[in-house]
Design an enzyme around this catalytic site. Structure first.
Site, mmCIF file in Angstrom:
data_model
loop_
_atom_site.group_PDB
_atom_site.id
_atom_site.type_symbol
_atom_site.label_atom_id
_atom_site.label_comp_id
_atom_site.label_asym_id
_atom_site.label_seq_id
_atom_site.Cartn_x
_atom_site.Cartn_y
_atom_site.Cartn_z
ATOM 1 N N GLU B 45 -26.451 11.813 -0.347
ATOM 2 C CA GLU B 45 -25.785 12.423 0.805
ATOM 3 C C GLU B 45 -26.570 13.646 1.306
ATOM 4 O OE1 GLU B 45 -21.916 13.991 -0.083
ATOM 5 O OE2 GLU B 45 -21.245 13.950 2.011
ATOM 6 N N LYS B 118 -18.338 9.435 7.924
ATOM 7 C CA LYS B 118 -17.484 9.736 6.761
ATOM 8 C C LYS B 118 -16.034 9.928 7.195
ATOM 9 C CE LYS B 118 -17.578 12.914 2.763
ATOM 10 N NZ LYS B 118 -18.425 13.976 2.127
ATOM 11 N N CYS B 155 -19.534 9.756 -0.174
ATOM 12 C CA CYS B 155 -18.992 10.716 -1.135
ATOM 13 C C CYS B 155 -17.460 10.684 -1.284
ATOM 14 C CB CYS B 155 -19.483 12.117 -0.789
ATOM 15 S SG CYS B 155 -19.388 13.250 -2.216
#
Lengths: 296, 296
Positions: B45, B118, B155
């Site tokens: 990331e 995300k 994540c």
């Protein structure tokens, strides 16, 4: 809810003698209740009999009982005598030709706190459950007891994160899975290990995702497949309790009967959920495809 | 989809020098491409910079880039030169004052196969992502590439079984998580281990629940908290690939840069899903509470 819950897990092998199975289970419950005074006692799936779903046998329906009935009255007395919440797993005869795989939870006073009818029903060689059990029609509803709100499910349910999540979102403080799962002897040692670890991992993940403890109780011992279609099931034991980060607190061996108590620190769930605030950030606006069979 | 996908995972530490970070990453990609010829290369990331979210600093928005832009053109060339699908993780400037944490997937021909913004954004001490990133508005849509359909997330998404499930139900053949997560030095060794194991467990569980491989690439190394509010983050590495039963295929150490390739047997997903037919039995009639914030 009490700040600490002392839970007992009872992993046993079973015989074709139902009365003997019941007597041995009752004896194990009484013994752990006397020596350790647990608040909660969890039994394995279909603990009154062999795992009869290895074959499709119309006579096996004779094993089913009504709820309530004499059997549940015995377990009511047992819970009261043990002064513990008792999670049982029974073959429920609901009506002629209508049967369920049902967990019945008895409170410390002997009353039936609630029941849960297994929602996800497997069907694989040696696990012909769709023949016996109509899928549950009560949803994923936690059961309120004097020691807290319990998210009781059964075996195959344990593979579904959705089920654990619905229980947690409905206030379940512990996830509990009576189970009957094992190895077929023709699988390689590596494949057996992958299966066992997958089973442990998926259940620990429900603790992690939801920040609550998980208890899973499996049977042990070998049971033959009377049809000869498979080599029977060596139930893999490994009953366990995990804390709200998925950390293993206690775990049984594969091949032995085992009774163990574990202290669940219920305050820890609040703290773990503060440190890892997954519930805060769920994208409920984007989960709709979960309600579809497949998103094609 | 090819029957086998050779995937490369690149775990690195980062400095405040963005150009140097990019050059070192590009060099690592070229080297593994030359020596191992992977089909797929996955980066960690926000690989172009330090993990700037340790503080809320208005100047850190200068790190963001438009998509496409010169930077993505460089990564397009890199993917083409490497002849591999390249999964990058970028700080996207979408409009003035509107930023996302975005994975951009480049196909082997250098084209942008797709991007993922995300969806779940964390916010905890030292992880102030809600300050920087608007939650994604593109949903959990897999990205079609020349080597297959990739379920790329980022994540914090990795903690949500719902996200993995929606990707799998939408045909994702691999789940991929670029990640930046680590330890704070004041936590005990036991707490650090619980956190790491929870992180591994939840991601392995997505493989188990969905019967597909998972790749997770984390950063390594220590990065200080310039505000002094915390003791900084020691990123815990442990980048890994797991097969469709959650079995670990490769795993990085905590404290070292690491590049590794792993062969993913894509035929295995079909077989594992036949042996463990979880998708068959989902109770989509009973999952509606998942769309609620809380079922109260």
């Amino acid at each position: 809810m009490k700040r600490t819950i002392k839970a007992a897990l009872i992993q046993q092998s079973k015989s074709a003698d139902v009365a003997e199975n019941r007597n041995r289970m009752v004896a194990a419950v009484k013994k752990i209740a006397e020596t350790e005074r647990p608040d909660l006692i969890v039994l394995q799936e279909l603990h009154d009999s062999l795992y009869f779903c290895q074959s499709e046998d119309v006579n096996a329906f004779d094993l089913a009982i009504a709820i309530p009935s004499e059997v549940t009255e015995r377990y009511s007395r047992l819970a009261r005598e043990a002064n513990a919440v008792l999670v049982t797993s029974l073959f429920e005869r609901r009506a002629p030709g209508l049967y369920h795989n049902t967990a019945v939870v008895f409170d410390r006073d002997g009353s039936i706190a609630g029941k849960y009818r297994k929602m996800h029903i497997p069907d694989d060689p040696a696990y012909y459950e769709k023949y016996y059990f109509t899928p549950g029609d009560m949803g994923f509803k936690p059961i309120d007891t004097s020691i807290g709100r319990l998210g009781v499910m059964v075996c195959w349910d344990q593979w579904y994160p959705e089920a654990a999540r619905v229980m947690a979102l409905s206030g379940a403080e512990i996830l509990i899975y009576p189970t009957a799962i094992g190895w077929e002897s023709t699988d390689s040692a590596e494949e057996k290990e992958r299966q066992l670890q997958a089973w442990i991992t998926i259940q620990r993940s429900h603790a992690v995702a939801n920040g609550i403890p998980v208890i899973s109780v499996n049977r042990t011992g070998f049971e033959p497949d009377t049809t000869g279609m498979t080599n029977g099931i060596t139930f893999w034991g490994h009953s366990f309790a995990a804390g709200p980060q998925g950390e293993i607190l206690e775990m049984a061996p594969a091949d032995k009967e085992w009774v163990k108590t574990v202290e669940l620190d219920m305050e820890r769930s609040e703290n773990v959920r503060r440190w890892w605030p997954f519930l805060r950030d769920r994208r409920i606006d984007a989960y709709t495809p979960i309600l579809k069979r497949y998103n094609d």
